[in-house]
Every structure is written in C-alpha cells, then in structure tokens.
Design an enzyme around this catalytic site. Structure first.
Site, PDB file in Angstrom:
ATOM      1  CG  ASP A 154      -1.821   1.140   1.323  1.00  0.00           C
ATOM      2  OD1 ASP A 154      -2.373   1.506   0.275  1.00  0.00           O
ATOM      3  OD2 ASP A 154      -2.004   1.683   2.424  1.00  0.00           O
ATOM      4  CG  ASP A 169      -4.594  -1.809   2.825  1.00  0.00           C
ATOM      5  OD1 ASP A 169      -5.302  -1.528   1.858  1.00  0.00           O
ATOM      6  OD2 ASP A 169      -3.702  -1.069   3.255  1.00  0.00           O
ATOM      7  CG  ASP A 192      -3.734   0.807   6.640  1.00  0.00           C
ATOM      8  OD1 ASP A 192      -4.375  -0.253   6.499  1.00  0.00           O
ATOM      9  OD2 ASP A 192      -4.167   1.905   6.278  1.00  0.00           O
TER      10      ASP A 192
END
Length: 651
Positions: free
Chosen positions: A354, A549, A545
């Site tokens: 991410d 996610d 995180d």
C-alpha cells in the site's frame, strides 16, 4: 521434546516472574539457586564418581575390583539414569514406545550387562548433560522472546476519590485516570490528557528515537515517559492492551510449526523404531553370514548403534532454530505469528505494498486552498464533514481547521474510496475526489485534473465551490526498502493505492518500484492481488496498514501489517507485524527468515551426516560408545550453539 528433567527445568528456567520484576523480596533468587542445584546435582555427582572410577581403573587399585567396582559405577549411573528410565516408562504407558529414552535405557543396561561400566555411565551422563543444555537453551530462547515484549510495570498510580493510589494495573478499569512520572512506563493503553510529552517507544518498536505525543493521542503500554508528570485516561483493560495481545501472539508463535519442523517430528516417529529394529537385526543377522560370529561383539555394536541413532539432536535443534529466528525478529521490531511464517517469507518473490502509511508517512498537510466561498466558511463546512471520517486525509483537514467550532450535520454518508455526502442546513454537500464528482455528474474546473497531488473537492447542491490540495511525505527509508527487497530475491515490487494515479506513479518512479496502480478502491486492490496470484510461480506478500487493507492482507500468501502497533485489526489479520513503521524492516524480515532456514538446514545436515558416518563405523566395529556419545550429545550441542547464534546477529 520432553526431557527427563523437564519438571525441574521448568522451575529453574521460568521460576522468576519476568513480567513483574518488582515483585518479591529477594527470596526468588534463593529459590532459583536452589532449583539450579537440584537440577544439576545428579549430573555433577555422576561425573565426579565416573572420573574417580576411571582413575581407579587406570591405577589398577586392588580394592577397586569385582563387586565394589560394579556398585561404584551403579551409584554413578543411577542419579542420571533414573529420570530417563522413569520417562521411558511414562511414554510407554502413553503408547509411545520407541523414544530416545528407551534407546538410552536399553543401550546403557546392555553395556552394564557386558561389563562396560564406565561406558554405560558415560553414555547416560552425557545424554543427561546434553538434555540439560538443550532445555536451558530452549528456555532461554523463550524467555528472550518474552522479555523483549513483556515490559509492563507491576504497579501504577490511579486517581480514585481525588487521590492517587498505587495499585496493580490489572485492577484499573476503563475510563480511570492514571499518572505517569518521568522514567515510568505506561502499563495500559489510553488517551493522553496532558498537553504533550515525549515517550521512548524502544520497548515496542526497537527504535530509541523519542516520539512526541499530544493531548488526545494514544499512549500504549510499554512506552516510557520522558518529560514531566502526565495523566492518561485508560482506554483498555490490562489484558486487552495492544502489548498484552502482541505478547500473547509471540508466545503462541512457537505452537505454529514450520513444515520442516513438522516433517522432522513425523520422521523421528518412523526413524526411532526403525533404528531399534535395525539394532536388533545387527545382533542376530550376522550369525547367518559371519563365520566367527560372537554374540557379545555384535551386541556391543548394536548398543553403539542405538546410542548413535538417538534423534534428539534433530528434534531439539530445529525448533530451537525457529525460536531464535522469532526472538531475533522481535528484537528488530518484527513479530512473526508462527515459525511457519518464518519459512513462508523465504519463498516470497513478489511484494505488494500500500502507499499511504506504508511507503509514505501518512501524515498529510493542507498545502493549498481554492474556494468560491469565504475561506472560513469553506473550511468550516469541509472540516465538519471530514470529522466523520477516520481517513488520514480527513484528519489532516480537521487538524488544519484547529479547535474552531464545527457545524451541525445530519445524514452523513461515507462512500468508500470516494468521499462523503451530508445534509447541512437543508443543502446537500459532497466532499470527495474527482471520481465521486464524475459519478454524481458534478462539473469542476479542468485544470484540477492537472494537479499531481491529492485534491479534495467540495460541492453544495450539485455545484462545485472549491478544493484543498493535500500532500504526503515519503518515508526516509522507503527507497532503501525497495532496493533491499530487490537485493534479497524479490523479483517484483508492486504498489497499490487509492490515491490518484499521477501521485502513485510519481512515488513509484522516485522509489524504483516495478509496477504501480492508483485510483483503486478496496475491492480493486483485491482484484489486482488476485491477478498477481494467477501466476502460479508468484509467492505474494502484501504490506499494508492492517485496517483498510484487511481483505488484501488475508488474501495474500503472507500478510504484513506496517506500523500498526495499536491496531487490533492488524494484529488479528496479519501474519507478520512490523511495529516501528519502517518499510526497510520488510527486507530485514526476509533476511531473518532466510538465515533461520539456513541454520535449520545446517543442523539437519550436521546431525544426519555425523550420525550416518558413525553408524557405519559402529556397525563395522570401528566406533565405540565414546564415539557414539559424540555422535549424539556432541552433535546436539553443536547444533544448539549454531541455532542460538542467530539471536546475536545484527540486521
């Protein structure tokens, strides 16, 4: 592996309460010393008697013959043999007949029957010494893991009836206020009530750099207060704090076995009875093939064979290697939920990350404001609506607005990955990105699409009224993280982001990332990950995180949560938790996994190589009980030394 001294060793190694170092009045030390003596005394007594017996044999003393000699060596034999005999019987009663305990008992009783008294005592003595070393090494590895994390104080000052009272942290309820003085560690998670303070988070993250925490922000159990006296409003009970849950997770990590460890355990269950029957065959089969067959000679060779074949070096050194890997990772702020994940990370060849909060700091700042309304009114509307979102961008806008009063809203609705809508004074307000505006058919100036950074636009009753430009910062070690991943065998580094494609590509180019995709909703990230996994050769690790996610973390071959020590979802969902928010630790985790696997394979090769060699020599009559002791205990000891060295390495 169960050792014959396990009931004693547990007291010796774990007798003191590491979690509560302030408890006790010094008697714990006496208790520990007493257990040490109790644990090692049989081996010490047996060793002294054995050495004296060998000296008497060498001097050929007249009195040291026949019955006295037998009694002497029996007295030397029994202190170390009785626990093993007891364990052998216990395992037989449980239906587990062929164990190393039975092998040792049969081999040494056979040696005594053949009159090889010193060798019988030596085999049992050195086996016991090896077990003591193994037990101590395992206990040390487990305690090292525990001590890295269990840094919670045993007492805390809590405000009750207008006065501060010292109590145990497990008695403090949610909502109570605790006081932390300079140099005190927080025993519980909570919200800082004081204006600000600096905290040392080394016990949690491995980083010695202090962290400034302001009023309203979260203080976590284990953080050390560095400035003044502060008050904290408790948000979680003692057993529910992030640190408690992580401690429990790491302690339970050893229960999740790696495939190598599971294979060796299954192998030992087949291997031990096999070598037992081979030893029996070694006694009787030569009768049919050897002209000058002598029962005593072949029985001795069979006993040597039994001692050599004991699988303890394999069974103990492999889990000890994984204990060491988990401990080394914890020391570097990386928490593996099981030994199986230490194995899994060595196979990762595709790392998907991410962007926000993983490669960038996730600390957004308002850089520019363009509005058709008075700026104060525009910001009040925007901040009021964004106060209903937990997204980092929303928090940045609310922070920029400050402590000014918010407006009255109703019907606030969040559209995942796009923005929010709300009712304000009978007008409909839309706050979000270009995708949301296009979806709702709201027109906005074309030049906004040329901006690279993140844009949050506002529309009232379907008409565009302005935007704010938000910027994030790339983490200091992000570029090194990508370089290190490539250097450690990761062929493909991919970045997925809900942010604008232009920003995503800009960050990817700066960091040297292979592939980058922007403008992704959570479900689109799942689709991209599934596309990557369609390649059967790809072993995918996703780093995020742990909050937004969570679905992607669960779907990947290995889920890694970044910088989410306080996130329950991260701790639950991820297989690996990186506590200190540093993407460079992803490569460190891979290094630790690979070194752990290499050490485990070295131990397997060492144990098998030496055992096979000495087994052949023993069957041919070229190895005695003394060589057998080295093949068993000596190899186990070398394997232990090899396994524990990982905790001394620097990464």
């Amino acid at each position: 592996m169960t050792t014959p001294q396990s009931h004693i060793k547990e007291d010796h190694c774990c007798g003191r309460d590491h979690a509560h170092p302030h408890h006790g009045d010094g008697h714990d030390h006496d208790h520990g010393d007493h257990n040490k003596i109790k644990t090692y005394f049989p081996a010490i007594a047996s060793l002294l008697l054995l050495v004296l017996g060998i000296v008497f044999d060498q001097l050929a003393l007249e009195f040291f013959k026949n019955e006295l000699r037998l009694v002497w060596y029996l007295i030397a034999y029994l202190p170390v043999a009785l626990p093993v005999v007891k364990e052998a019987f216990a395992t037989i009663l449980k239906g587990d007949i062929f164990t190393e305990f039975l092998l040792m008992v049969l081999a040494t009783i056979g040696a005594l029957a053949l009159g090889e008294y010193p060798e019988a005592v030596a085999v049992m003595l050195f086996y016991t010494i090896g077990e003591l070393f193994q037990g101590a090494a395992v206990a040390k590895a487990k305690n090292n893991i525990k001590s890295l994390l269990d840094v919670r104080p045993s007492s805390v000052n809590v405000l009750r009836n207008g006065n501060y009272k010292t109590v145990g942290p497990d008695t403090v309820e949610i909502g109570e206020v605790i006081q932390l003085k300079v140099g005190e560690k927080a025993p519980l998670d909570g919200e800082l009530l004081s204006e600000s303070s600096s905290f040392n988070t080394a016990a949690l993250t491995g980083e010695s750099r202090p962290k400034n925490i302001r009023k309203g922000e979260i203080v976590l159990a284990g953080m050390l207060n560095l400035e003044g006296v502060v008050n904290v409003k408790v948000g979680k009970r003692f057993e529910d704090s992030a640190l408690s849950r992580i401690l429990e997770m790491v302690q339970n990590a050893t229960s999740k076995k790696a495939k190598t460890e599971l294979f060796i355990r299954k192998f030992a269950k087949v291997y031990t009875p096999l070598v037992f029957f081979l030893a029996v065959a070694l006694v009787f089969l030569p009768y049919f093939f050897v002209a000058d067959y002598e029962f005593r000679t072949w029985l001795y060779r069979s006993l040597v064979f039994l001692v050599i074949s004991c699988p303890c070096a394999l069974v103990i050194s492999i889990p000890l290697g994984y204990f060491g890997g988990i401990g080394a990772a914890s020391k570097n702020g990386i928490l593996f939920k099981g030994a199986n994940y230490l194995d899994a990370i060595t196979k990762v060849n595709t790392v998907v990350m991410d962007k926000t909060g993983t490669l960038t700091r996730g600390i957004f700042e308002v850089k520019k404001i363009e509005t058709l309304l008075p700026e104060d009114r525009f910001l009040a509307i925007l901040a009021t609506i964004e106060s209903h979102s937990t997204h980092p961008i929303a928090k940045a806008i609310v922070s920029y607005y400050g402590n000014k009063p918010l407006l009255s809203l109703n019907e606030v609705k969040e559209i995942s990955g796009h923005g929010l809508t709300a009712k304000l004074d009978y007008t409909e307000v839309v706050v979000g990105n270009a995708k949301l505006f296009e979806k709702l058919g709201i027109k906005y100036p074309n030049e906004i699409d040329l901006e690279v950074e993140t844009i949050v636009m506002v529309a009232i009753d379907g008409a565009y009224v302005g935007y704010v430009l938000i910027a994030d910062q790339i983490k200091q070690d992000a570029k090194d993280a990508v370089t290190d991943l490539h250097a450690n065998g990761v062929a493909k580094v991919v970045m997925l982001s809900g942010d604008k494609t232009s920003i995503t590509h800009k960050v990817a180019a700066e960091l040297g990332i292979d592939f980058a995709y922007g403008d992704l909703l959570p479900e689109h990230k799942v689709e991209k990950l599934e596309e990557l996994r369609d390649d059967t050769s790809a072993v995918v690790a996703f780093v995020g995180d742990g909050i937004n996610d969570a679905p992607v973390l669960a779907l990947s071959d290995l889920g890694m949560a970044m910088g989410t020590l306080g996130s329950d979802i991260a701790i639950e969902t991820a297989d690996v938790v990186i506590q200190n928010d540093m993407p460079s630790r992803i490569a460190t985790a891979i290094k630790i996994g690979k070194i752990t696997k290499r050490i485990v394979y070295q131990n397997i090769g060492l144990a098998f190589g030496v055992k096979v060699l000495v087994l052949i020599l023993g069957a041919g009559g070229l190895a005695t009980m003394w060589e057998a002791v080295f093949a068993d205990v000596g190899v186990a000891f070398l394997a232990i030394l090899n396994a524990v060295r990982i905790q001394r390495m620097k990464f």
